[in-house]
Write a protein that holds these residues in place. Sequence first.
Motif, PDB file in Angstrom:
ATOM      1  N   VAL A  60       0.857  -1.177   0.000  1.00  0.00           N
ATOM      2  CA  VAL A  60       0.000   0.000   0.000  1.00  0.00           C
ATOM      3  C   VAL A  60       0.897   1.232   0.000  1.00  0.00           C
ATOM      4  N   GLU A  61       0.654   2.158  -0.888  1.00  0.00           N
ATOM      5  CA  GLU A  61       1.429   3.393  -0.932  1.00  0.00           C
ATOM      6  C   GLU A  61       0.960   4.329   0.182  1.00  0.00           C
ATOM      7  N   LYS A  62       1.892   4.852   0.923  1.00  0.00           N
ATOM      8  CA  LYS A  62       1.571   5.771   2.014  1.00  0.00           C
ATOM      9  C   LYS A  62       2.445   7.006   1.895  1.00  0.00           C
ATOM     10  N   ARG A  63       1.828   8.160   1.824  1.00  0.00           N
ATOM     11  CA  ARG A  63       2.523   9.442   1.813  1.00  0.00           C
ATOM     12  C   ARG A  63       3.683   9.464   0.815  1.00  0.00           C
ATOM     13  N   GLY A  72       0.719  -4.740   2.556  1.00  0.00           N
ATOM     14  CA  GLY A  72      -0.235  -3.702   2.867  1.00  0.00           C
ATOM     15  C   GLY A  72      -0.797  -3.798   4.273  1.00  0.00           C
ATOM     16  N   LEU A  73      -0.522  -4.886   4.977  1.00  0.00           N
ATOM     17  CA  LEU A  73      -1.046  -5.077   6.327  1.00  0.00           C
ATOM     18  C   LEU A  73      -0.082  -4.478   7.335  1.00  0.00           C
ATOM     19  N   ASP A  74      -0.616  -3.709   8.270  1.00  0.00           N
ATOM     20  CA  ASP A  74       0.195  -3.055   9.291  1.00  0.00           C
ATOM     21  C   ASP A  74      -0.203  -3.570  10.664  1.00  0.00           C
ATOM     22  N   VAL A  75       0.693  -3.434  11.616  1.00  0.00           N
ATOM     23  CA  VAL A  75       0.432  -3.861  12.990  1.00  0.00           C
ATOM     24  C   VAL A  75      -0.871  -3.245  13.505  1.00  0.00           C
ATOM     25  N   LYS A 103     -12.981   8.200  13.829  1.00  0.00           N
ATOM     26  CA  LYS A 103     -13.760   7.725  12.687  1.00  0.00           C
ATOM     27  C   LYS A 103     -12.913   7.612  11.415  1.00  0.00           C
ATOM     28  N   SER A 104     -12.077   8.606  11.139  1.00  0.00           N
ATOM     29  CA  SER A 104     -11.287   8.571   9.903  1.00  0.00           C
ATOM     30  C   SER A 104     -10.252   7.442   9.927  1.00  0.00           C
ATOM     31  N   SER A 105      -9.664   7.167  11.087  1.00  0.00           N
ATOM     32  CA  SER A 105      -8.699   6.066  11.197  1.00  0.00           C
ATOM     33  C   SER A 105      -9.369   4.720  10.948  1.00  0.00           C
ATOM     34  N   LYS A 111     -11.087   0.190   4.914  1.00  0.00           N
ATOM     35  CA  LYS A 111     -10.930   0.223   3.454  1.00  0.00           C
ATOM     36  C   LYS A 111      -9.712  -0.598   3.037  1.00  0.00           C
ATOM     37  N   GLU A 112      -8.602  -0.424   3.756  1.00  0.00           N
ATOM     38  CA  GLU A 112      -7.384  -1.179   3.431  1.00  0.00           C
ATOM     39  C   GLU A 112      -7.590  -2.675   3.651  1.00  0.00           C
ATOM     40  N   LEU A 113      -8.236  -3.037   4.756  1.00  0.00           N
ATOM     41  CA  LEU A 113      -8.494  -4.453   5.036  1.00  0.00           C
ATOM     42  C   LEU A 113      -9.439  -5.063   4.002  1.00  0.00           C
ATOM     43  N   GLU A 114     -10.388  -4.267   3.534  1.00  0.00           N
ATOM     44  CA  GLU A 114     -11.299  -4.733   2.490  1.00  0.00           C
ATOM     45  C   GLU A 114     -10.535  -4.921   1.170  1.00  0.00           C
ATOM     46  N   GLU A 115      -9.653  -3.979   0.830  1.00  0.00           N
ATOM     47  CA  GLU A 115      -8.847  -4.084  -0.386  1.00  0.00           C
ATOM     48  C   GLU A 115      -7.930  -5.308  -0.356  1.00  0.00           C
ATOM     49  N   LEU A 116      -7.480  -5.668   0.837  1.00  0.00           N
ATOM     50  CA  LEU A 116      -6.626  -6.853   0.999  1.00  0.00           C
ATOM     51  C   LEU A 116      -7.441  -8.147   0.968  1.00  0.00           C
ATOM     52  N   GLY A 117      -8.749  -8.014   0.979  1.00  0.00           N
ATOM     53  CA  GLY A 117      -9.614  -9.189   0.941  1.00  0.00           C
ATOM     54  C   GLY A 117      -9.770  -9.874   2.282  1.00  0.00           C
TER      55      GLY A 117
END
Length: 192
Positions: A60-63, A72-75, A103-105, A111-117
């Motif tokens: 996952v691209e970040k900043r 793409g999975l983070d701790v 809420k934004s976090s 969204k990221e977890l959904e993209e990772l399936g």
Amino acid sequence: MAEPPEELGQTDLEKEAIEFGELQDSVAFHLRVVYEACVDDLRPRLRDAHVEEEIGGQAVEKRGRASSRAGGLDVNHLSFLALILANPGMTQRELGKAAVRDKSSVTIALKELEELGLVERVRDARDRRYYRSYLSDKGRAFCDGTFKRVLDQHKRRVASMLGDEETGQLLGLLKRLRAAFDASSIEAPSDK
């Protein structure tokens, strides 16, 4: 049963004679330092586990820079996965409250977890404004395999530092402290 080492000794900063002043007796400061140490312990374990078991496929691209995260999975995603595993169908609001995230976090993480399936979000049948989160088959397999293995390794590392008894005491104290803050709505007393 893991036993604590004879003498844990001083931290590197204490050996360098850095004065911590008021921070020396600050619970918040020491919790933050230990939190960061735990994340630093978990991150390479998660990354190494990813090398053995593909979970995401793309970084996952970040900043503007490629993430060092495992596929793409983070701790920080682990708490959301654990909560959804234990409480299928949680809403975003419930996840935020349980994980103590805004809420934004929560939105970004889901969204990221959904993209990772790993997570599926389903519109609530009774109130179409809400989505409920569930682990996908891939998410359940990840939690049963890699996630459990990484967390078990981390728990053993902590127990090797403190021993099983002190680790249990620490968890008990942290849970009591959180419950006390929850009960008081985390309101600081006035300085009248």
